[in-house]
Enzyme design. Sequence first.
Site, PDB file in Angstrom:
ATOM      1  CB  ILE A  12      -4.576   7.465 -25.504  1.00 34.42           C
ATOM      2  CG1 ILE A  12      -4.813   7.783 -26.989  1.00 34.42           C
ATOM      3  CG2 ILE A  12      -3.328   6.610 -25.343  1.00 34.42           C
ATOM      4  CD1 ILE A  12      -3.758   8.653 -27.636  1.00 34.42           C
ATOM      5  CG  ASP A  31      -9.850  13.082 -17.112  1.00 37.25           C
ATOM      6  OD1 ASP A  31      -9.415  12.291 -17.970  1.00 37.25           O
ATOM      7  OD2 ASP A  31     -10.446  14.143 -17.412  1.00 37.25           O
ATOM      8  CG  ASN A  32     -10.194  18.831 -16.395  1.00 37.27           C
ATOM      9  OD1 ASN A  32     -10.298  18.009 -17.295  1.00 37.27           O
ATOM     10  ND2 ASN A  32      -9.727  20.057 -16.591  1.00 37.27           N
ATOM     11  CB  SER A 124       2.147  14.242 -31.090  1.00 35.18           C
ATOM     12  OG  SER A 124       1.722  14.276 -32.429  1.00 35.18           O
ATOM     13  CE1 TYR A 149      -1.942  17.647 -29.372  1.00 34.00           C
ATOM     14  CE2 TYR A 149      -1.061  17.629 -31.613  1.00 34.00           C
ATOM     15  CZ  TYR A 149      -1.388  16.957 -30.458  1.00 34.00           C
ATOM     16  OH  TYR A 149      -1.162  15.609 -30.365  1.00 34.00           O
ATOM     17  CE  LYS A 153       0.620  16.385 -27.168  1.00 33.27           C
ATOM     18  NZ  LYS A 153       0.218  15.826 -25.882  1.00 33.27           N
ATOM     19  CG  ASP A 295      -3.476  17.366 -43.451  1.00 29.77           C
ATOM     20  OD1 ASP A 295      -3.234  17.504 -42.241  1.00 29.77           O
ATOM     21  OD2 ASP A 295      -4.571  16.983 -43.896  1.00 29.77           O
TER      22      ASP A 295
HETATM   23  C1  UD1 Z   1      -3.796  15.158 -36.807  1.00 31.54           C
HETATM   24  C2  UD1 Z   1      -3.028  16.411 -36.477  1.00 31.54           C
HETATM   25  C3  UD1 Z   1      -1.811  16.043 -35.659  1.00 31.54           C
HETATM   26  C4  UD1 Z   1      -2.274  15.325 -34.385  1.00 31.54           C
HETATM   27  C5  UD1 Z   1      -3.150  14.141 -34.732  1.00 31.54           C
HETATM   28  C6  UD1 Z   1      -3.782  13.614 -33.455  1.00 31.54           C
HETATM   29  C7  UD1 Z   1      -3.478  18.060 -38.220  1.00 31.54           C
HETATM   30  C8  UD1 Z   1      -2.914  18.805 -39.378  1.00 31.54           C
HETATM   31  N1  UD1 Z   1      -2.668  17.119 -37.683  1.00 31.54           N
HETATM   32  O1  UD1 Z   1      -2.919  14.265 -37.513  1.00 31.54           O
HETATM   33  O2  UD1 Z   1      -1.083  17.206 -35.312  1.00 31.54           O
HETATM   34  O3  UD1 Z   1      -1.138  14.878 -33.661  1.00 31.54           O
HETATM   35  O4  UD1 Z   1      -4.202  14.525 -35.616  1.00 31.54           O
HETATM   36  O5  UD1 Z   1      -4.505  12.463 -33.690  1.00 31.54           O
HETATM   37  O6  UD1 Z   1      -4.593  18.291 -37.805  1.00 31.54           O
HETATM   38  N2  UD1 Z   1      -8.490  13.284 -43.553  1.00 31.54           N
HETATM   39  C9  UD1 Z   1      -9.448  13.400 -44.550  1.00 31.54           C
HETATM   40  N3  UD1 Z   1     -10.714  13.754 -44.194  1.00 31.54           N
HETATM   41  C10 UD1 Z   1     -11.083  14.005 -42.904  1.00 31.54           C
HETATM   42  C11 UD1 Z   1     -10.107  13.879 -41.888  1.00 31.54           C
HETATM   43  C12 UD1 Z   1      -8.803  13.517 -42.264  1.00 31.54           C
HETATM   44  O7  UD1 Z   1      -9.159  13.192 -45.737  1.00 31.54           O
HETATM   45  O8  UD1 Z   1     -12.249  14.345 -42.644  1.00 31.54           O
HETATM   46  C13 UD1 Z   1      -7.128  12.856 -43.925  1.00 31.54           C
HETATM   47  C14 UD1 Z   1      -6.040  13.859 -43.595  1.00 31.54           C
HETATM   48  O9  UD1 Z   1      -5.832  14.774 -44.645  1.00 31.54           O
HETATM   49  C15 UD1 Z   1      -4.838  12.938 -43.365  1.00 31.54           C
HETATM   50  C16 UD1 Z   1      -5.469  11.667 -42.794  1.00 31.54           C
HETATM   51  O10 UD1 Z   1      -6.840  11.704 -43.172  1.00 31.54           O
HETATM   52  O11 UD1 Z   1      -4.208  12.614 -44.574  1.00 31.54           O
HETATM   53  C17 UD1 Z   1      -5.382  11.573 -41.281  1.00 31.54           C
HETATM   54  O12 UD1 Z   1      -5.902  12.758 -40.700  1.00 31.54           O
HETATM   55  P1  UD1 Z   1      -6.100  12.896 -39.123  1.00 31.54           P
HETATM   56  O13 UD1 Z   1      -6.848  11.717 -38.600  1.00 31.54           O
HETATM   57  O14 UD1 Z   1      -6.680  14.240 -38.843  1.00 31.54           O
HETATM   58  O15 UD1 Z   1      -4.620  12.791 -38.540  1.00 31.54           O
HETATM   59  P2  UD1 Z   1      -3.306  13.638 -38.890  1.00 31.54           P
HETATM   60  O16 UD1 Z   1      -3.563  14.705 -39.861  1.00 31.54           O
HETATM   61  O17 UD1 Z   1      -2.233  12.673 -39.235  1.00 31.54           O
END
Ligand code: UD1
Length: 338
Positions: A12, A31-32, A124, A149, A153, A295
């Site tokens: 970002i 940045d490190n 976040s 994490y 925040k 999730d």
């Molecule tokens: C995740 C973090 C959140 C963080 C954000 C940063 C968790 C529980 N939450 O958010 O704290 O602020 O990343 O970007 O880790 N999914 C799949 N398969 C995968 C990966 C993800 O089905 O291999 C699904 C997840 O279940 C979710 C969606 O895709 O429904 C988005 O996932 P992700 O990109 O990891 O973001 P967040 O879970 O929203």
Amino acid sequence: MSILLTGGAGFIGSHTAVELINAGYDVVIADNLSNSNKKVIDRIEKITGKRPKFYEIDVAIKEELYKVFDENNIEGAIHFAGFKCVPESTKIPLKYYRNNLDTTLSLLEVMKEYNCNAIVFSSSATVYGDKNPVPFKEDMPVGGATNAYGSTKLMIENILTDVVKASDGFSAVMLRYFNPIGAHPSGLIGEAPDGIPNNLMPYVTQTAIGVRDHLIIYGEDYNTHDGTGVRDYIHVVDLARGHVAAIKYATEHLGIEAINLGTGNGNSVWDVVHAFEKANNVKIPTAIGNRRPGDIDECYASVDKAAKLLNWHAELTLEDMCKDSWNWQRNNPKGYED
Ligand code: UD1
């Protein structure tokens, strides 16, 4: 006058550097490189025609920050520096508390010593926890983070609130990001996860290019239109432009504001997979897996406050996000590695 980006070589941060330079700002990056690559600085120069000043330092170490503030006239700071891997934060919480809090405390102390009074913080949507109804609004109660994490925040939002309350003339904007994906349309900068990606889009692009076998969809039994988790995916270039508006706001207004940066639209995992396949004419092999702990069903933003205070709204579509993510991945199959 310059804007300091801590963690400005990251995903970002690098996109924000580009948009700030495009808007006429001088950019200083500290940045490190703990989760980023020095080549990012060359790429920012290639895109904008202007090289940001770069300090390879640890922002937690005040003596190193003094040098940055001595050598530049820093008008405001955008604070990205911090660890962000949710699963790692549950395994090694102290690493997250130590780094994310130390970088913030050192930065704030040095800013105050140098009379630099405007900060924008990378917060976040995770601060909304799992009890609020969607869309998430900035005045809803925050709390209930399920990992270290997310706790950092929340703690940093509290620290900033106290600092602003106690200081005349200090202002802070806490940007609550939803799900940033996409990449710069040039294909020169993008997200380069270390190892197996945790987040959806990098996993999708790595599957598309054949580095991963198939995408595991974490649960198809959520209370959503197709059973898969719904999120507010936002193009990182839109997000970066939100930072340009936020630092301008912070330098022109006193006080503290939390502001969502999202599109206001919810898309499911299937929506993203199908949009990616359609936009790029590729196939993503998938399998249904178990839910991932922590999730939630749905997470998307109320975007009214960003429109009102920052005069900003997201403009790019899910199709743009899918095309640009794929363009970046194809041009850089190993991220910034050779
Ligand atoms: C995740 C973090 C959140 C963080 C954000 C940063 C968790 C529980 N939450 O958010 O704290 O602020 O990343 O970007 O880790 N999914 C799949 N398969 C995968 C990966 C993800 O089905 O291999 C699904 C997840 O279940 C979710 C969606 O895709 O429904 C988005 O996932 P992700 O990109 O990891 O973001 P967040 O879970 O929203």
